[in-house]
Structures are given as C-alpha cells and as structure tokens.
Design a protein around this motif. Structure first.
Motif, PDB file in Angstrom:
ATOM      1  N   ALA A  15     -13.260  -7.305  49.684  1.00 15.79           N
ATOM      2  CA  ALA A  15     -14.124  -6.880  50.793  1.00 15.79           C
ATOM      3  C   ALA A  15     -13.328  -6.063  51.808  1.00 15.79           C
ATOM      4  N   GLU A  16     -12.009  -6.248  51.832  1.00 13.27           N
ATOM      5  CA  GLU A  16     -11.172  -5.530  52.811  1.00 13.27           C
ATOM      6  C   GLU A  16     -10.598  -4.235  52.245  1.00 13.27           C
ATOM      7  N   VAL A  17     -10.771  -4.000  50.932  1.00 15.07           N
ATOM      8  CA  VAL A  17     -10.210  -2.798  50.319  1.00 15.07           C
ATOM      9  C   VAL A  17     -10.979  -1.571  50.812  1.00 15.07           C
ATOM     10  N   SER A  18     -10.247  -0.545  51.255  1.00 12.20           N
ATOM     11  CA  SER A  18     -10.924   0.634  51.820  1.00 12.20           C
ATOM     12  C   SER A  18     -11.149   1.733  50.786  1.00 12.20           C
ATOM     13  N   SER A  19     -10.444   1.672  49.644  1.00 17.34           N
ATOM     14  CA  SER A  19     -10.684   2.678  48.602  1.00 17.34           C
ATOM     15  C   SER A  19     -10.136   2.181  47.272  1.00 17.34           C
ATOM     16  N   TYR A  20     -10.719   2.691  46.183  1.00 19.40           N
ATOM     17  CA  TYR A  20     -10.232   2.359  44.841  1.00 19.40           C
ATOM     18  C   TYR A  20     -10.877   3.301  43.842  1.00 19.40           C
ATOM     19  N   THR A  21     -10.384   3.234  42.608  1.00 22.02           N
ATOM     20  CA  THR A  21     -10.992   3.960  41.494  1.00 22.02           C
ATOM     21  C   THR A  21     -11.337   2.945  40.414  1.00 22.02           C
ATOM     22  N   VAL A  22     -12.474   3.121  39.758  1.00 23.73           N
ATOM     23  CA  VAL A  22     -12.854   2.218  38.667  1.00 23.73           C
ATOM     24  C   VAL A  22     -13.273   3.040  37.449  1.00 23.73           C
ATOM     25  N   ASP A  23     -12.808   2.610  36.282  1.00 20.32           N
ATOM     26  CA  ASP A  23     -13.269   3.171  35.004  1.00 20.32           C
ATOM     27  C   ASP A  23     -14.086   2.089  34.322  1.00 20.32           C
ATOM     28  N   ALA A  24     -15.238   2.450  33.782  1.00 17.61           N
ATOM     29  CA  ALA A  24     -16.120   1.408  33.245  1.00 17.61           C
ATOM     30  C   ALA A  24     -16.842   1.856  31.985  1.00 17.61           C
ATOM     31  N   VAL A  25     -17.079   0.869  31.130  1.00 16.68           N
ATOM     32  CA  VAL A  25     -17.936   1.064  29.962  1.00 16.68           C
ATOM     33  C   VAL A  25     -18.925  -0.095  29.950  1.00 16.68           C
ATOM     34  N   VAL A  26     -20.221   0.216  29.887  1.00 20.50           N
ATOM     35  CA  VAL A  26     -21.250  -0.823  29.859  1.00 20.50           C
ATOM     36  C   VAL A  26     -22.141  -0.562  28.651  1.00 20.50           C
ATOM     37  N   THR A  27     -22.286  -1.553  27.773  1.00 15.37           N
ATOM     38  CA  THR A  27     -23.251  -1.421  26.677  1.00 15.37           C
ATOM     39  C   THR A  27     -24.301  -2.521  26.836  1.00 15.37           C
ATOM     40  N   MET A  28     -25.547  -2.169  26.546  1.00  9.80           N
ATOM     41  CA  MET A  28     -26.647  -3.124  26.715  1.00  9.80           C
ATOM     42  C   MET A  28     -27.634  -2.986  25.578  1.00  9.80           C
ATOM     43  N   THR A  29     -28.299  -4.088  25.259  1.00  8.16           N
ATOM     44  CA  THR A  29     -29.496  -3.995  24.418  1.00  8.16           C
ATOM     45  C   THR A  29     -30.607  -4.697  25.177  1.00  8.16           C
ATOM     46  N   HIS A  30     -31.808  -4.164  25.046  1.00  5.20           N
ATOM     47  CA  HIS A  30     -32.956  -4.716  25.754  1.00  5.20           C
ATOM     48  C   HIS A  30     -34.069  -4.909  24.729  1.00  5.20           C
ATOM     49  N   PRO A  31     -34.743  -6.078  24.746  1.00  5.20           N
ATOM     50  CA  PRO A  31     -35.741  -6.352  23.706  1.00  5.20           C
ATOM     51  C   PRO A  31     -36.832  -5.274  23.620  1.00  5.20           C
ATOM     52  N   GLN A  32     -37.232  -4.706  24.778  1.00 10.61           N
ATOM     53  CA  GLN A  32     -38.278  -3.674  24.741  1.00 10.61           C
ATOM     54  C   GLN A  32     -37.709  -2.249  24.715  1.00 10.61           C
ATOM     55  N   GLU A  33     -36.645  -2.031  25.482  1.00  5.53           N
ATOM     56  CA  GLU A  33     -36.204  -0.650  25.701  1.00  5.53           C
ATOM     57  C   GLU A  33     -35.111  -0.188  24.740  1.00  5.53           C
ATOM     58  N   GLY A  34     -34.672  -1.070  23.850  1.00  2.00           N
ATOM     59  CA  GLY A  34     -33.633  -0.655  22.893  1.00  2.00           C
ATOM     60  C   GLY A  34     -32.239  -0.770  23.475  1.00  2.00           C
ATOM     61  N   SER A  35     -31.275  -0.114  22.829  1.00  2.00           N
ATOM     62  CA  SER A  35     -29.891  -0.288  23.255  1.00  2.00           C
ATOM     63  C   SER A  35     -29.396   0.970  23.960  1.00  2.00           C
TER      64      SER A  35
END
Length: 240
Positions: A15-35
C-alpha cells in the motif's frame, strides 16, 4: 514470523509502494463464454497523481476478444485507450480514445481493459491473499535472480473480496469469475514485498490461472498521455 503475518505485512507495504512494474499472464475458462488468455504488462505510479500504463499484447476472452491487443493510459480521472476493435466499432478517426472515468460503464471494451488494470494491481492482489487461513511457508526460491520465501495457501473468494475497497469489490468478483476457493502461491523477498504471485481456482466448469511478476518498486516510471493530435473522444451512443 508466522506466514499469515508475513502476508499481512506485505499488504501494508504494498500500500506504501509509489511505483512498480508488473508482467502478467492470465488464462481463464468460462462455462458460457469459453476460454481466453490475457498477456501484458503494467507500469504503475501513485504520486504525484495516480497513473497507469497498461499494454495487453493479447486479450482474448471468449466472446470478448480484443484483436491486436490494447493499450491504456490512466491519468487522474481520465483514461486513454487504444483498442483497434473499439475504434472500428465506434468509427473513431484517431488511434487513441479519451474517456472520463465517470463514463466507463458505457463500453464493454473499456470495462474489459479496466478489469485488467485491477487484476494486475499489486495492492488489490496482495490484499486478497491476506484472507487465507491456511498459508504456510514452503521454502526459499529465486525469482528473477532475487532470493525469496515461497508461501502457499488458499483463500475463500467471498471473504477475500471484502478486503478490497467497496468500489472495487464487484469488479474483483467478476475478475475471479465467481470462483469459490482460490489456491495461491506468493514469493516474498527480504524487503517484505512480493516478487511473484500465482493464483488458480475452478468452479462449475470455470477456471482461472494467473501469474504476475512484480519489479521496479519505487523506481521512477515514465507514464505520459498520448499526444493530443492522436486522441479523439468516444462517440456518444456507440459504446456497447
């Protein structure tokens, strides 16, 4: 120190960090909307004003794909969005579209990009894991050349989401795809800040698998609004 205390201190420190960089990979599957899969990086600063620069190299979520990826720059109460799919949809003539945050609810594409900003947010993600009742240390590991302690556990989504500010809770629930319990792994360095966070969970045919790498804490970041001649407004009545 108990593992739960380490997490709670990490949440305070992030909460006190004033700056950063993030690299992210998110994979999801959804019963109606697919993956789908989202891959990208985000620069964040909280001072002198809140600013975020998000680049999505790929963003394909079932029916909500963003061909060609997306870029978003948030400064104060304005977000600048560059999404080919949105430009084609609304007939925009400039590569960037400027949208006041108060008008966000009107556009699915804009909301999708905002949801990603929240999913990549260090403070939000670290708060979620403090809801864990079973976290434990599972050893020391190196993350991108830095020594860290690896903690593993689970958290109930309904309790975890309540750790967030009220205006972020609904979006977080959507981002977690209404999962019931989420398993997480977090790697915390000697300064008490996380260097890596992995989440995975499933429920009734839906799954979430996210990995985030954090670096550059409190280092200067350059986040600039796009040149004015490249920016247009979001045309009214064409935002769905």
């Amino acid at each position: 120190m108990a593992a739960s205390e380490v997490l709670s201190q990490a949440a305070q420190k992030t909460a006190e960090v004033s700056s950063y960089t993030v690299d992210a990979v998110v994979t999801m599957t959804h019963p109606q909307e697919g993956s789908g899969k989202v891959q990208g990086r985000m620069l964040y600063q909280s001072k002198p004003q809140l600013a975020v620069d998000l680049t999505l190299d790929s963003a394909d979520m079932g029916s909500q794909s963003l061909p060609g990826g997306a870029r978003a720059v948030l400064q104060g109460d304005t977000v600048y969005i560059k999404v080919e799919a949105l430009n084609n949809l609304v007939g925009a003539t400039k590569p960037w579209i400027k949208v006041p945050l108060g008008e966000m609810g009107d556009s699915n594409q804009v909301n999708q990009v905002l949801t990603q900003i929240q999913q990549f947010d260090l403070g939000n993600m670290t708060k979620l894991v403090t809801a864990s009742q079973d976290v434990q240390s599972v050893g020391n590991e190196s993350v991108n050349g830095e020594d860290t302690t690896h903690y593993s556990g689970t958290f109930p989504v309904d309790v975890a989401v309540q750790q967030l500010p009220a205006d972020k809770q609904e979006q977080a629930k959507e981002g977690l795809a209404e999962l019931k319990d989420v398993k997480f792994d977090i790697w915390v360095a000697a300064d008490g800040l996380p260097r890596k966070l992995a989440l995975n969970g499933s429920k009734e045919g839906g799954t979430l698998d996210a990995t985030l790498f954090f670096k550059g804490f409190n280092e200067p970041v350059a986040i600039e609004a796009p040149p004015a001649d490249q920016v247009g407004e979001l045309p009214k009545g064409k935002t769905n």
